[in-house]
Design a protein around this motif. Sequence first.
Motif, PDB file in Angstrom:
ATOM      1  N   LEU A 157     -95.202  79.836 -56.883  1.00  0.00           N
ATOM      2  CA  LEU A 157     -95.142  81.278 -57.591  1.00  0.00           C
ATOM      3  C   LEU A 157     -95.055  81.076 -58.980  1.00  0.00           C
ATOM      4  O   LEU A 157     -95.638  81.839 -59.672  1.00  0.00           O
ATOM      5  N   VAL A 158     -94.205  79.900 -59.367  1.00  0.00           N
ATOM      6  CA  VAL A 158     -94.051  79.958 -61.062  1.00  0.00           C
ATOM      7  C   VAL A 158     -95.552  79.516 -61.536  1.00  0.00           C
ATOM      8  O   VAL A 158     -95.894  80.058 -62.638  1.00  0.00           O
ATOM      9  N   THR A 159     -96.360  78.721 -60.837  1.00  0.00           N
ATOM     10  CA  THR A 159     -97.526  78.336 -61.245  1.00  0.00           C
ATOM     11  C   THR A 159     -98.311  79.687 -61.597  1.00  0.00           C
ATOM     12  O   THR A 159     -99.396  79.936 -62.252  1.00  0.00           O
ATOM     13  N   ALA A 160     -98.459  80.447 -60.242  1.00  0.00           N
ATOM     14  CA  ALA A 160     -99.178  81.835 -60.252  1.00  0.00           C
ATOM     15  C   ALA A 160     -98.996  82.724 -61.485  1.00  0.00           C
ATOM     16  O   ALA A 160     -99.905  83.344 -61.952  1.00  0.00           O
ATOM     17  N   LEU A 161     -97.551  82.861 -61.673  1.00  0.00           N
ATOM     18  CA  LEU A 161     -97.054  83.541 -62.875  1.00  0.00           C
ATOM     19  C   LEU A 161     -97.878  83.267 -64.317  1.00  0.00           C
ATOM     20  O   LEU A 161     -98.356  83.774 -65.023  1.00  0.00           O
ATOM     21  N   ASN A 162     -97.801  81.733 -64.372  1.00  0.00           N
ATOM     22  CA  ASN A 162     -98.461  81.360 -65.630  1.00  0.00           C
ATOM     23  C   ASN A 162     -99.942  81.631 -65.649  1.00  0.00           C
ATOM     24  O   ASN A 162    -100.458  81.788 -66.819  1.00  0.00           O
ATOM     25  N   ILE A 163    -100.633  81.471 -64.448  1.00  0.00           N
ATOM     26  CA  ILE A 163    -102.266  81.870 -64.599  1.00  0.00           C
ATOM     27  C   ILE A 163    -102.266  83.120 -64.824  1.00  0.00           C
ATOM     28  O   ILE A 163    -103.058  83.408 -65.688  1.00  0.00           O
ATOM     29  N   ILE A 164    -101.378  84.106 -64.384  1.00  0.00           N
ATOM     30  CA  ILE A 164    -101.690  85.383 -64.559  1.00  0.00           C
ATOM     31  C   ILE A 164    -101.276  85.832 -65.985  1.00  0.00           C
ATOM     32  O   ILE A 164    -102.002  86.511 -66.829  1.00  0.00           O
ATOM     33  N   ALA A 165    -100.314  85.005 -66.648  1.00  0.00           N
ATOM     34  CA  ALA A 165     -99.950  85.004 -68.062  1.00  0.00           C
ATOM     35  C   ALA A 165    -101.007  84.794 -69.082  1.00  0.00           C
ATOM     36  O   ALA A 165    -101.078  85.161 -70.042  1.00  0.00           O
ATOM     37  N   TYR A 166    -101.556  83.623 -68.808  1.00  0.00           N
ATOM     38  CA  TYR A 166    -102.667  82.937 -69.545  1.00  0.00           C
ATOM     39  C   TYR A 166    -104.261  83.244 -69.483  1.00  0.00           C
ATOM     40  O   TYR A 166    -105.205  82.790 -70.066  1.00  0.00           O
ATOM     41  N   ALA A 167    -104.238  83.942 -68.375  1.00  0.00           N
ATOM     42  CA  ALA A 167    -105.834  84.174 -67.812  1.00  0.00           C
ATOM     43  C   ALA A 167    -106.384  85.146 -68.691  1.00  0.00           C
ATOM     44  O   ALA A 167    -105.801  85.872 -69.387  1.00  0.00           O
ATOM     45  N   PRO A 168    -107.477  84.847 -69.153  1.00  0.00           N
ATOM     46  CA  PRO A 168    -108.316  85.830 -70.640  1.00  0.00           C
ATOM     47  C   PRO A 168    -108.285  87.000 -69.891  1.00  0.00           C
ATOM     48  O   PRO A 168    -108.490  88.011 -70.727  1.00  0.00           O
ATOM     49  N   GLY A 169    -108.609  87.462 -68.506  1.00  0.00           N
ATOM     50  CA  GLY A 169    -108.933  88.829 -68.202  1.00  0.00           C
ATOM     51  C   GLY A 169    -107.878  89.034 -67.154  1.00  0.00           C
ATOM     52  O   GLY A 169    -106.637  88.601 -67.046  1.00  0.00           O
ATOM     53  N   ALA A 170    -108.555  89.730 -66.231  1.00  0.00           N
ATOM     54  CA  ALA A 170    -107.855  90.200 -64.918  1.00  0.00           C
ATOM     55  C   ALA A 170    -107.559  89.085 -64.005  1.00  0.00           C
ATOM     56  O   ALA A 170    -108.759  88.183 -63.940  1.00  0.00           O
ATOM     57  N   THR A 171    -106.358  88.864 -63.236  1.00  0.00           N
ATOM     58  CA  THR A 171    -106.205  87.936 -62.008  1.00  0.00           C
ATOM     59  C   THR A 171    -106.158  88.792 -60.971  1.00  0.00           C
ATOM     60  O   THR A 171    -105.334  89.644 -60.815  1.00  0.00           O
ATOM     61  N   ALA A 172    -106.932  88.163 -59.810  1.00  0.00           N
ATOM     62  CA  ALA A 172    -106.529  88.917 -58.541  1.00  0.00           C
ATOM     63  C   ALA A 172    -105.994  87.772 -57.550  1.00  0.00           C
ATOM     64  O   ALA A 172    -106.150  86.669 -57.651  1.00  0.00           O
TER      65      ALA A 172
END
Length: 252
Positions: free
Chosen positions: A122-137
């Motif tokens: 879950l922490v990794t997922a939140l970091n992906i959402i935080a740093y993705a250049p666009g939208a995350t699904a």
Amino acid sequence: MTTIDITLSAPVNLRDLGGIPIAGGVLRDRFAIRTDDIAYVTEEVADELVTAGLTAIIDLRSPLEVATTGRGPFADRPVSYHHLPLIADVGDSMKEGAQNRLGHEAMGEMYVAMVERAAPQLVTALNIIAYAPGATAFHCAAGRDRTGVLAAMLLLALGADDDDIVADYARTGENMAAIMERNRPVMGAMWKALGFDIDAFDGRTLLEGSMEVSMRMLLTTLRERHGDALAPLRAAGLGDDTIARLRARALA
């Protein structure tokens, strides 16, 4: 398990989290999208999502589920893919669910265990959402349980109120019949391969009563056990810098 023939179809439980009140304002559109399985969406749906700004996908399904469907149309599109299973063995989880009749309270207990056991994912997922250049699904199979847990953790990190977190989760209730119909061919093939009778896991108990029970149990139990509902994630490495970046990027 080998990949099976799948009929591509549009998701029936996809929604942008935009519009939900968070700390400092309102969550903007095209930041975070929760959905049922997008591994077998149509080419048209995949193109629409990419055109709208999708740059990252978080797949919360188990390894067996991923092996069943693969990545589908998104494997050929410029979207990063992150497999972060919140349940390692979906067969074991179904056995546990059968023992508990798959009711809303049993699902709430499962959500708590998910947060406590899969906090690093879950922490990794939140970091992906935080740093993705666009939208995350992000998605699982139904877009309800594992997806609902990640949505709750994201909204907690963004400073959303419990009532808004519960309301977002409960919106899936109106889609459950369509979700079950869409998932039946894929899940049926997987359950058969595992030796399960799909009719024994038809999920009818999840169509009864209020879905809100499960999410309120998750939030209440985490606070009772840990003081802060995000404490398991903080212990697994969720830092204030990630939360700050999430909030800055999420504001409309």
